[in-house]
Design a protein around this motif. Structure first.
Motif, PDB file in Angstrom:
ATOM      1  N   ARG A 202       0.834  -1.190   0.000  1.00  0.00           N
ATOM      2  CA  ARG A 202       0.000   0.000   0.000  1.00  0.00           C
ATOM      3  C   ARG A 202       0.873   1.245   0.000  1.00  0.00           C
ATOM      4  NH1 ARG A 202      -3.212  -1.691  -2.605  1.00  0.00           N
ATOM      5  NH2 ARG A 202      -4.280   0.303  -2.405  1.00  0.00           N
ATOM      6  N   VAL A 203       0.600   2.126  -0.946  1.00  0.00           N
ATOM      7  CA  VAL A 203       1.428   3.315  -1.117  1.00  0.00           C
ATOM      8  C   VAL A 203       1.274   4.281   0.046  1.00  0.00           C
ATOM      9  CG1 VAL A 203      -0.237   4.730  -2.366  1.00  0.00           C
ATOM     10  CG2 VAL A 203       2.201   4.909  -2.925  1.00  0.00           C
ATOM     11  N   ALA A 204       0.280   4.068   0.908  1.00  0.00           N
ATOM     12  CA  ALA A 204       0.134   4.904   2.108  1.00  0.00           C
ATOM     13  C   ALA A 204       1.389   4.880   2.957  1.00  0.00           C
ATOM     14  CB  ALA A 204      -1.070   4.436   2.935  1.00  0.00           C
ATOM     15  N   ALA A 205       2.197   3.822   2.824  1.00  0.00           N
ATOM     16  CA  ALA A 205       3.442   3.744   3.585  1.00  0.00           C
ATOM     17  C   ALA A 205       4.356   4.925   3.281  1.00  0.00           C
ATOM     18  CB  ALA A 205       4.179   2.438   3.259  1.00  0.00           C
ATOM     19  N   ALA A 206       4.172   5.549   2.102  1.00  0.00           N
ATOM     20  CA  ALA A 206       5.027   6.672   1.713  1.00  0.00           C
ATOM     21  C   ALA A 206       4.796   7.902   2.568  1.00  0.00           C
ATOM     22  CB  ALA A 206       4.789   7.019   0.237  1.00  0.00           C
ATOM     23  N   THR A 207       3.639   8.000   3.218  1.00  0.00           N
ATOM     24  CA  THR A 207       3.307   9.210   3.969  1.00  0.00           C
ATOM     25  C   THR A 207       3.742   9.140   5.427  1.00  0.00           C
ATOM     26  OG1 THR A 207       1.090   8.457   4.625  1.00  0.00           O
ATOM     27  CG2 THR A 207       1.295   9.515   2.468  1.00  0.00           C
ATOM     28  N   PHE A 208       4.228   7.991   5.883  1.00  0.00           N
ATOM     29  CA  PHE A 208       4.653   7.855   7.272  1.00  0.00           C
ATOM     30  C   PHE A 208       6.100   8.307   7.443  1.00  0.00           C
ATOM     31  CE2 PHE A 208       0.982   5.062   7.369  1.00  0.00           C
ATOM     32  CZ  PHE A 208       0.440   5.334   8.616  1.00  0.00           C
ATOM     33  N   ASP A 209       6.419   8.736   8.667  1.00  0.00           N
ATOM     34  CA  ASP A 209       7.772   9.169   8.973  1.00  0.00           C
ATOM     35  C   ASP A 209       8.762   8.012   8.801  1.00  0.00           C
ATOM     36  OD1 ASP A 209       6.557  11.501   9.692  1.00  0.00           O
ATOM     37  OD2 ASP A 209       7.165  11.459  11.793  1.00  0.00           O
ATOM     38  N   PHE A 210       9.953   8.337   8.264  1.00  0.00           N
ATOM     39  CA  PHE A 210      11.053   7.380   8.317  1.00  0.00           C
ATOM     40  C   PHE A 210      11.351   7.073   9.782  1.00  0.00           C
ATOM     41  CE2 PHE A 210      12.496   9.394   4.157  1.00  0.00           C
ATOM     42  CZ  PHE A 210      12.043   8.335   3.385  1.00  0.00           C
ATOM     43  N   LEU A 211      11.547   5.812  10.094  1.00  0.00           N
ATOM     44  CA  LEU A 211      11.721   5.401  11.483  1.00  0.00           C
ATOM     45  C   LEU A 211      13.056   4.680  11.634  1.00  0.00           C
ATOM     46  CD1 LEU A 211      10.410   5.291  14.269  1.00  0.00           C
ATOM     47  CD2 LEU A 211       9.223   3.203  13.582  1.00  0.00           C
ATOM     48  N   ASP A 212      14.037   5.392  12.230  1.00  0.00           N
ATOM     49  CA  ASP A 212      15.359   4.826  12.496  1.00  0.00           C
ATOM     50  C   ASP A 212      15.987   4.291  11.212  1.00  0.00           C
ATOM     51  OD1 ASP A 212      17.470   4.286  14.213  1.00  0.00           O
ATOM     52  OD2 ASP A 212      16.759   2.258  14.681  1.00  0.00           O
ATOM     53  N   VAL A 213      15.973   5.120  10.168  1.00  0.00           N
ATOM     54  CA  VAL A 213      16.439   4.695   8.848  1.00  0.00           C
ATOM     55  C   VAL A 213      17.947   4.887   8.715  1.00  0.00           C
ATOM     56  CG1 VAL A 213      16.392   5.334   6.401  1.00  0.00           C
ATOM     57  CG2 VAL A 213      14.256   4.977   7.638  1.00  0.00           C
ATOM     58  N   ASN A 214      18.622   3.890   8.173  1.00  0.00           N
ATOM     59  CA  ASN A 214      20.049   3.989   7.878  1.00  0.00           C
ATOM     60  C   ASN A 214      20.278   4.654   6.524  1.00  0.00           C
ATOM     61  OD1 ASN A 214      22.919   3.448   8.031  1.00  0.00           O
ATOM     62  ND2 ASN A 214      22.549   1.768   6.611  1.00  0.00           N
ATOM     63  N   GLN A 215      19.557   4.183   5.486  1.00  0.00           N
ATOM     64  CA  GLN A 215      19.663   4.823   4.184  1.00  0.00           C
ATOM     65  C   GLN A 215      18.483   4.413   3.313  1.00  0.00           C
ATOM     66  OE1 GLN A 215      23.463   3.589   2.568  1.00  0.00           O
ATOM     67  NE2 GLN A 215      22.562   1.962   1.354  1.00  0.00           N
ATOM     68  N   VAL A 216      18.259   5.216   2.270  1.00  0.00           N
ATOM     69  CA  VAL A 216      17.210   4.954   1.297  1.00  0.00           C
ATOM     70  C   VAL A 216      17.862   4.882  -0.083  1.00  0.00           C
ATOM     71  CG1 VAL A 216      15.069   5.782   0.250  1.00  0.00           C
ATOM     72  CG2 VAL A 216      15.508   6.183   2.683  1.00  0.00           C
TER      73      VAL A 216
END
Length: 819
Positions: free
Chosen positions: A132-146
């Motif tokens: 679900r593309v809704a995941a794009a609207t949530f804050d990055f959570l403890d992300v190392n890299q994208v």
């Protein structure tokens, strides 16, 4: 523009949009001494784009890498914001469900989202696919890299990646005790807090927990509710447990939960454009007849008067188990995951302060299960990945749309006769469409990719994927009048219903459909790359990809005789041919990186979202455009001049068009009138002429795809000086980053009324950092540029164009600690 493009030398095969001073030194894979010799900063960017660790400059594909520290420093805390750093990424959102994530102009058909089709840009978090593309609207959570992988990635990432993939890697549990905390405050009551802690529980078990919360006052003032709307209200938590009894085996258990609960997502008046509807049935005349005056005709006054409830309640989360086992020369990986999505929206679908559509809500609940097995093998001459993937999904939706007291006068032909139905609010008031629907989707795939090192310089890389998909859905719309009686729009009322009036059936019609289909597809790609010199890699790629079949899950359109068009139940799979060449280079003792990519993507049976402009019959549905093409050039330049100064400049030229779309819906300026005679060639000569005949469909072949800027740039630089401040050694630094996008169109069939002007945004930051701490102030959209994020055509062909304006100037401060 060309001069600017050449000067900025923009985003390409490995767009390191992170200033090096923010890029924490990555854990490096086993590479030779030449690879370890890096810039004076020593920052080797390590990626897993090919499902194994390797340096980004070795990967023969177009990839943008954004490090976690850069995400935090530039305030790009979710994928929607990330497009400011990656020029070929386009993200548009009217609410979390209706979010488009595109790469090079491809991926998601522009318009209202349907559950019945796949995304063209796959979103992966720690190897788990988020459908679900809704995941794009949530804050990055403890992300190392994208990692933003551009171009088809079907071999390793699946059928849902015809345009690319976004591969997000979070920070993992560690056997050394560590932690970090971050607090940000700013204007508009902006508050953001993040924290993470990691460490050993035993000699073989480590754990990591991270939390993040964001809140901000809305940017649009609703004079009806007397409060600010389109606010931010996000909370997320992630926990991970690592069991590693030896160096050859590990199990990582992960769980996460995030929620949003803002009063969102409202629009403001932007403009009115003439349609072919009779003049007395267009926006200005209808508003005057009802004594309605919008609070402001200047969208940048940030005023609205929406009278329906607004809500964007959104919950997403899940659990996964990742097992890695080194077996001989290779590694066996198993990723088992379950994810859910719970969506509770309320919208104002007429975009006005009048009670035309008094209620509009389509809450959904989704469960997905996925299982992936893959085996990675590496040797001197041959590397390969083989795997199996299985996926199961169910989505349930319960929709309600209701007509209000102003609907009759707005939607029906006006009359001076007080007994005319248009002058009687009860004609439509309380008319309600209740929708029940579900979607079941099953998918299985066998995939593999081989890298054969023919010589020390030449590598050949073929890949294949065999995919099976089955989809089945159900849709039922029950229409009731204000008294709660079910109505029928057939010649003879069906049992248990009463016959609806002509006016009622012109707005909502009962409907039932049960679309179902399945398909096998074969995807393959072939890459040849050649190491021209130690730091120069050239490559060429051909990919044959697809996006699987779709089903129309939001209701079906009507035929000319007002019957349901069941032929539109399913849409064909997309067939993709992709060509790409690239050059990846480093020079000046690897202090400078320059990468260049040229691409061309051709898609047959492109899955487009279309809308006939009706108020309630069907809001939008899927159809196949015969052919679409996207082509362009991307480039990247990054320099680490010294430990004191770094800079980057990224850009792209993208030419994305409908090569052939002969049966498209017409734009608003060619809609709203009596339809031209059937079988007659469409006449486009009277666009925007009230009362003119409207084409039954429009040929928009040759027009630009919506949502795509031809030119896009991003840039950044940072300078620092060593100082001793408050008895602490550290660096004072000053940074700038910015981005530019040229104009683009915001309607599925490009319209003169939905052209969005280009804009440039500039951000500054300044601070002091040392060992384990960072304190800085920032200002974003520093010059308070007015810009539009999205435009929407109001239903009913009245000519009203509403929109969402971009953030004004914001400013604040951030403090970070780590140990």
């Amino acid at each position: 523009m060309i001069a600017r493009f050449l000067l900025l030398a923009s985003v390409a095969s490995a767009s390191f949009v992170t200033p090096a001073v923010f890029a924490a030194e990555a854990a490096q894979p086993a590479v030779d001494g030449d690879q370890q010799a890096s810039s004076p900063r020593g920052d080797v960017i390590v990626v897993t784009a090919r499902r194994r660790q390797e340096t980004a400059q070795e990967v023969p594909l177009a990839i943008s890498v954004v490090k976690g520290d850069s995400i935090e420093a530039t305030g790009n805390f979710n994928i929607v914001k990330l497009q400011q750093l990656a020029p070929t990424l386009q993200v548009y959102t009217t609410n979390p469900r209706n979010t488009s994530v595109n790469i090079r102009g491809l991926g998601v058909p522009f318009g209202l989202t349907s559950d019945g089709f796949e995304q063209g840009v796959g979103i992966y978090v720690d190897d788990v696919y988020n459908s679900r593309v809704a995941a794009a609207t949530f804050d990055f959570l403890d992300v190392n890299q994208v990692e933003v992988l551009r171009g088809p990635q079907g071999t390793l990432y699946g059928k849902n990646t015809t345009a690319g993939a976004i591969n997000i890697t979070t920070n993992q549990p560690t056997f050394d005790f560590e932690g970090r905390a971050e607090l940000t405050v700013g204007n508009l009551n902006y508050k953001q807090a993040k924290a993470a802690i990691s460490g050993p529980l035993t000699d073989t078990i480590a754990a990591r927990v991270a939390v993040a919360a964001t809140s901000r006052r809305g940017t649009l003032y609703n004079v009806t509710s007397q409060r600010w709307i389109n606010e931010q209200d996000n909370l997320g938590i992630r926990g991970q447990l690592l069991f590693k009894p030896n160096d050859d085996f590990s199990i990582t258990l992960s769980g996460d939960y995030s929620k949003q609960d803002p009063e969102c997502c409202g629009t403001t008046f932007v403009r009115v454009g003439k349609t072919q509807r009779p003049l007395n049935r267009q926006y200005d005349a209808l508003a005057a007849a009802q004594g309605y005056v919008v609070p402001s005709r200047n969208p940048y006054d940030r005023l609205t008067d929406l009278d329906s409830n607004l809500n964007a309640g959104n919950k997403i989360g899940g659990a996964s188990a990742k097992i890695k086992w080194d077996i001989g020369p290779g590694t066996l990986t198993s990723v088992t995951a379950w994810r859910f999505w719970d969506w509770k929206p309320e919208n104002d679908r007429d975009f006005t302060g009048l009670s035309i559509v008094s209620k509009s809500q389509n809450p959904s609940q989704q469960d997905q299960y996925s299982q992936e097995f893959r085996y990675n093998y590496e040797s001197k001459d041959v590397d390969f990945v083989v795997g199996l993937f299985g996926f199961k999904q169910r989505i349930d939706t319960q929709g309600t749309e209701q007509q209000g007291d102003d609907a009759a006068q707005w939607s029906l032909a006006p009359s001076t006769d007080p007994t005319n139905p248009a002058n009687i609010p009860a004609t439509l008031s309380g008319l309600t469409a209740s929708n029940t629907q579900y979607l079941k989707a099953d998918s299985a795939a066998l995939f593999g990719q081989l890298s054969w090192k023919v010589t020390d310089a030449l590598t050949i890389q073929p890949g294949v994927r065999l995919n099976y998909d089955k989809k089945s859905g159900f849709y039922q719309r029950v229409v009731t009048n204000a008294q709660g009686q079910a109505i029928s729009c057939t010649t003879v009322a069906e049992p248990g219903t009463i016959k609806g009036t002509t006016q009622q059936c012109g707005v909502y019609q009962p409907q039932v459909s049960s679309p179902s289909d399945s398909a096998w597809n074969f995807t393959y790609d072939f890459n040849v790359n050649y190491k021209v010199a130690r730091d120069v890699l050239a490559y060429a790629t051909y990919a044959k990809s697809f996006k699987t079949l779709g089903i129309n899950q939001n209701g079906l359109p009507l035929n000319a005789d007002n019957t349901v068009n069941y032929d539109a139940s399913t849409v064909k799979p997309e067939s993709v041919n992709h060509y790409e060449v690239g050059l990846k280079t480093q020079f000046w003792d690897r202090r400078a990186t320059f990468n260049l990519t040229a691409f061309r993507t051709e898609i047959k049976n492109f899955q487009a979202t279309v809308n006939g402009g009706q108020f309630g019959t069907v809001r939008g549905y899927l159809a196949n455009a015969e052919k679409v093409r996207s082509q362009g050039i991307e480039a990247d330049f990054k320099i680490v001049a010294s430990d004191r100064f770094t800079a980057y400049a990224n850009g792209a030229y993208t030419d994305a068009k409908y090569k052939k779309f002969t049966n498209a819906p017409c734009p608003p300026e060619l809609s709203g009138g009596t339809l031209q005679p059937a079988g007659q060639a469409a006449d486009y000569s009277q666009a925007g002429v009230p009362g003119a005949l409207s084409p039954r469909q429009c040929d928009i072949s040759g027009q630009d795809l919506p949502g795509v800027s031809k030119w896009a740039f991003s840039y950044g630089a940072e300078y620092n000086i060593p100082v001793n401040l408050l008895a602490k050694d550290g660096q004072l630094y000053l940074g700038v980053d910015g981005n530019y996008r040229s104009h683009w169109n915001s309607n599925a069939s490009p319209s003169i009324y939905t052209e969005v002007k280009g804009y440039a945004l500039t951000n500054f930051r300044a601070g002091f950092r040392g060992d384990g701490f960072d304190v800085f102030g920032w200002v974003r959209n520093a010059f308070d540029v007015n810009y539009i994020e999205n435009l929407q055509v109001a239903p009913g062909n009245t000519g009203l164009i509403a929109g969402q304006v971009g953030d004004p100037q914001t400013w604040g401060g951030t403090i970070k600690f780590s140990f």
